[in-house]
Design a protein around this motif. Structure first.
Motif, PDB file in Angstrom:
ATOM      1  N   ASN A   1       0.818  -1.226   0.000  1.00 20.45           N
ATOM      2  CA  ASN A   1       0.000   0.000   0.000  1.00 20.45           C
ATOM      3  C   ASN A   1       0.847   1.270   0.000  1.00 20.45           C
ATOM      4  O   ASN A   1       0.326   2.376   0.199  1.00 20.45           O
ATOM      5  N   GLY A   2       2.166   1.144  -0.186  1.00 19.72           N
ATOM      6  CA  GLY A   2       3.015   2.319  -0.311  1.00 19.72           C
ATOM      7  C   GLY A   2       3.461   2.946   0.984  1.00 19.72           C
ATOM      8  O   GLY A   2       3.993   4.067   0.958  1.00 19.72           O
ATOM      9  N   ASP A   3       3.269   2.265   2.135  1.00 19.41           N
ATOM     10  CA  ASP A   3       3.683   2.870   3.406  1.00 19.41           C
ATOM     11  C   ASP A   3       5.092   2.440   3.813  1.00 19.41           C
ATOM     12  O   ASP A   3       5.525   2.718   4.930  1.00 19.41           O
ATOM     13  N   ASP A   4       5.829   1.770   2.900  1.00 17.94           N
ATOM     14  CA  ASP A   4       7.204   1.306   3.143  1.00 17.94           C
ATOM     15  C   ASP A   4       7.305   0.247   4.233  1.00 17.94           C
ATOM     16  O   ASP A   4       8.392  -0.003   4.758  1.00 17.94           O
ATOM     17  N   ILE A   5       6.199  -0.356   4.600  1.00 16.02           N
ATOM     18  CA  ILE A   5       6.206  -1.447   5.579  1.00 16.02           C
ATOM     19  C   ILE A   5       5.589  -2.672   4.898  1.00 16.02           C
ATOM     20  O   ILE A   5       4.398  -2.655   4.540  1.00 16.02           O
ATOM     21  N   ASN A   6       6.391  -3.697   4.712  1.00 22.11           N
ATOM     22  CA  ASN A   6       5.928  -4.934   4.060  1.00 22.11           C
ATOM     23  C   ASN A   6       5.265  -4.662   2.711  1.00 22.11           C
ATOM     24  O   ASN A   6       4.225  -5.226   2.371  1.00 22.11           O
ATOM     25  N   ASP A   7       5.890  -3.751   1.932  1.00 24.42           N
ATOM     26  CA  ASP A   7       5.332  -3.407   0.620  1.00 24.42           C
ATOM     27  C   ASP A   7       5.633  -4.451  -0.449  1.00 24.42           C
ATOM     28  O   ASP A   7       5.056  -4.403  -1.542  1.00 24.42           O
ATOM     29  N   ALA A   8       6.567  -5.367  -0.179  1.00 23.50           N
ATOM     30  CA  ALA A   8       6.929  -6.397  -1.152  1.00 23.50           C
ATOM     31  C   ALA A   8       7.232  -7.687  -0.409  1.00 23.50           C
ATOM     32  O   ALA A   8       7.548  -7.683   0.788  1.00 23.50           O
ATOM     33  N   VAL A   9       7.092  -8.786  -1.126  1.00 20.57           N
ATOM     34  CA  VAL A   9       7.452 -10.087  -0.565  1.00 20.57           C
ATOM     35  C   VAL A   9       8.781 -10.511  -1.207  1.00 20.57           C
ATOM     36  O   VAL A   9       9.010 -10.324  -2.408  1.00 20.57           O
ATOM     37  N   LYS A  10       9.654 -11.086  -0.399  1.00 23.61           N
ATOM     38  CA  LYS A  10      10.982 -11.485  -0.867  1.00 23.61           C
ATOM     39  C   LYS A  10      11.096 -13.001  -0.827  1.00 23.61           C
ATOM     40  O   LYS A  10      10.800 -13.625   0.196  1.00 23.61           O
ATOM     41  N   PHE A  11      11.528 -13.576  -1.950  1.00 22.03           N
ATOM     42  CA  PHE A  11      11.754 -15.017  -2.046  1.00 22.03           C
ATOM     43  C   PHE A  11      13.267 -15.257  -2.056  1.00 22.03           C
ATOM     44  O   PHE A  11      13.962 -14.789  -2.966  1.00 22.03           O
ATOM     45  N   THR A  12      13.792 -15.960  -1.077  1.00 16.98           N
ATOM     46  CA  THR A  12      15.213 -16.315  -1.041  1.00 16.98           C
ATOM     47  C   THR A  12      15.333 -17.830  -1.095  1.00 16.98           C
ATOM     48  O   THR A  12      14.556 -18.548  -0.455  1.00 16.98           O
ATOM     49  N   PHE A  13      16.312 -18.307  -1.838  1.00 15.93           N
ATOM     50  CA  PHE A  13      16.478 -19.748  -2.007  1.00 15.93           C
ATOM     51  C   PHE A  13      17.852 -20.021  -2.610  1.00 15.93           C
ATOM     52  O   PHE A  13      18.522 -19.114  -3.132  1.00 15.93           O
ATOM     53  N   ASP A  14      18.268 -21.276  -2.536  1.00 16.15           N
ATOM     54  CA  ASP A  14      19.504 -21.725  -3.157  1.00 16.15           C
ATOM     55  C   ASP A  14      19.166 -22.657  -4.314  1.00 16.15           C
ATOM     56  O   ASP A  14      18.233 -23.460  -4.224  1.00 16.15           O
ATOM     57  N   VAL A  15      19.939 -22.549  -5.390  1.00 16.33           N
ATOM     58  CA  VAL A  15      19.840 -23.479  -6.515  1.00 16.33           C
ATOM     59  C   VAL A  15      21.065 -24.385  -6.492  1.00 16.33           C
ATOM     60  O   VAL A  15      22.201 -23.903  -6.393  1.00 16.33           O
TER      61      VAL A  15
END
Length: 389
Positions: free
Chosen positions: A293-307
């Motif tokens: 919602n643009g409030d700079d708190i949890n505005d995106a989800v991050k996927f981290t992983f190893d290949v």
């Protein structure tokens, strides 16, 4: 030791130089019939001597490399103005292979001169081995130790150590120790053997570059131990170690061998024998519920992983679907070597750049690579993520 060369290379042509090194040769002679068919049977020399002169072909003397020579030539050298020799050194002999390439049969390169530059080695011989050499899983951070034994250190000695791993591996420094071979027993007090004033020039990358007070010929240090942490992403990961004196010195390669009596592997290659052949490891989704919602708190989800397990250049893809099965967004990233740690983000927008409706979305993680027949357990991963406002 370094190699440099002068060549004329018109457009569409190139010259490649490679080396092999060793210490011993043996001689042999090849005998041929008059029609230049080689005599292979036993007693070829006696058979050749009994033939009439007109029935004899050529007799050619050859040199055969000793058993300690490299099995193959080095990788091609890139800098004609001076490239460090990557073949084992110091050695008595070096064999140079020059390959000339052209895209046009009417145009050719010309190799005019090859020069070898010699420098005093830091030691007559450097032996190294890593322990443990084998692990049972990929993408898991583990401790390792590399032992290095310098044989007959030169007067100038050495003050730098380089340990390099394949790309995408991250080496984390834990300690550098030195002493006599008998000092490194399982119950050894490593604190008393720690090398003082170690400067870390590179860390948390695919190499460790360390500097320390110079170790000279009169030093009583016989054996070094470098402790580090890393994760394997492929089933085989050769390590390269080298020592040098000063920033302008040449790196002398450490050869795999029996460096430490208490270690039996005599190798500088890490090997993984994973129980499960999964491409993806250590997938984490943070946060599980995000609010773009643009409030700079949890505005995106991050996927981290190893290949792991895949060495080729491939694209990692994340496909996001709504619960009706409609794909709303695809995110991809390509690297020259796909193995290693990855991090991708989704900002909650669809292909058109519009924010998606709140709700649960299905996330499909996959690799754009041909893995058929590789015996892999799981080539795709499916998870869920929630969008809220």
């Amino acid at each position: 030791m370094s190699i440099e060369w002068d060549a004329d290379t018109p457009p569409g042509t190139k010259v490649e130089l490679q080396t092999r090194t060793g210490d011993t040769f043996s001689s042999d002679t090849l005998y041929y019939h008059g029609d230049n068919i080689r005599l292979y049977e036993g007693g070829a020399a006696e058979y050749y001597a009994r033939k009439n002169r007109r029935d004899r072909g050529n007799k050619i003397g050859i040199w055969i490399d000793g058993p300690e020579w490299e099995k193959s030539f080095s990788a091609p050298y890139e800098n004609a103005a001076g490239s460090p020799i990557t073949s084992p050194s110091p050695r008595q002999f070096v064999r140079i292979r020059a390959t000339l390439f052209s895209n046009d049969p009417e145009v050719h390169p010309t190799l005019k001169e090859v020069r070898l530059n010699f420098a005093e080695p830091v030691a007559r011989h450097l032996l190294g081995e890593v322990t443990p050499t084998q692990v049972d899983s990929l993408g898991v951070q583990r401790p390792f130790s590399v032992y290095i034994r310098p044989d007959t250190v030169s007067a100038g000695g050495f003050d730098q150590l380089l340990l390099a791993a394949p790309p995408q591996m991250r080496l984390t420094y834990r300690g550098l120790y030195g002493g006599k071979g008998s000092d490194f027993s399982p119950a050894a007090d490593l604190a008393s053997l720690e090398i003082a004033d170690v400067e870390i020039r590179s860390d948390h990358s695919d190499s460790l570059h360390l500097t320390f007070p110079a170790v000279l010929s009169e030093s009583d240090i016989e054996l070094f131990r470098l402790d580090f942490d890393t994760s394997l992403f492929t089933v085989s990961a050769p390590l390269r170690a080298a020592l040098r004196r000063g920033d302008d010195g040449w790196w002398q390669r450490v050869d795999a061998g029996d460096a430490a009596a208490q270690i039996t592997d005599n190798d500088l290659t890490l090997v993984a024998v994973p129980r499960r052949k999964e491409i993806f490891r250590n997938l984490a989704i943070e946060p599980q519920v995000f609010t773009p919602n643009g409030d700079d708190i949890n505005d995106a989800v991050k996927f981290t992983f190893d290949v792991v397990l895949i060495r080729q250049s491939s694209a990692v893809e994340i496909h996001i679907h709504d619960l009706g099965g409609r794909r709303v967004r695809s995110i991809s990233a390509r690297r020259p070597v796909v193995t290693g740690a990855h991090a991708l983000e989704w900002d909650g927008r669809d292909h058109a750049g519009n924010l998606v409706a709140p709700g649960v979305y299905i996330v499909l993680l996959k690799i754009d690579a041909n893995t058929e027949g590789a015996g892999l357990d799981a080539r795709d991963l499916t998870r869920t993520v929630a969008v809220a406002y």
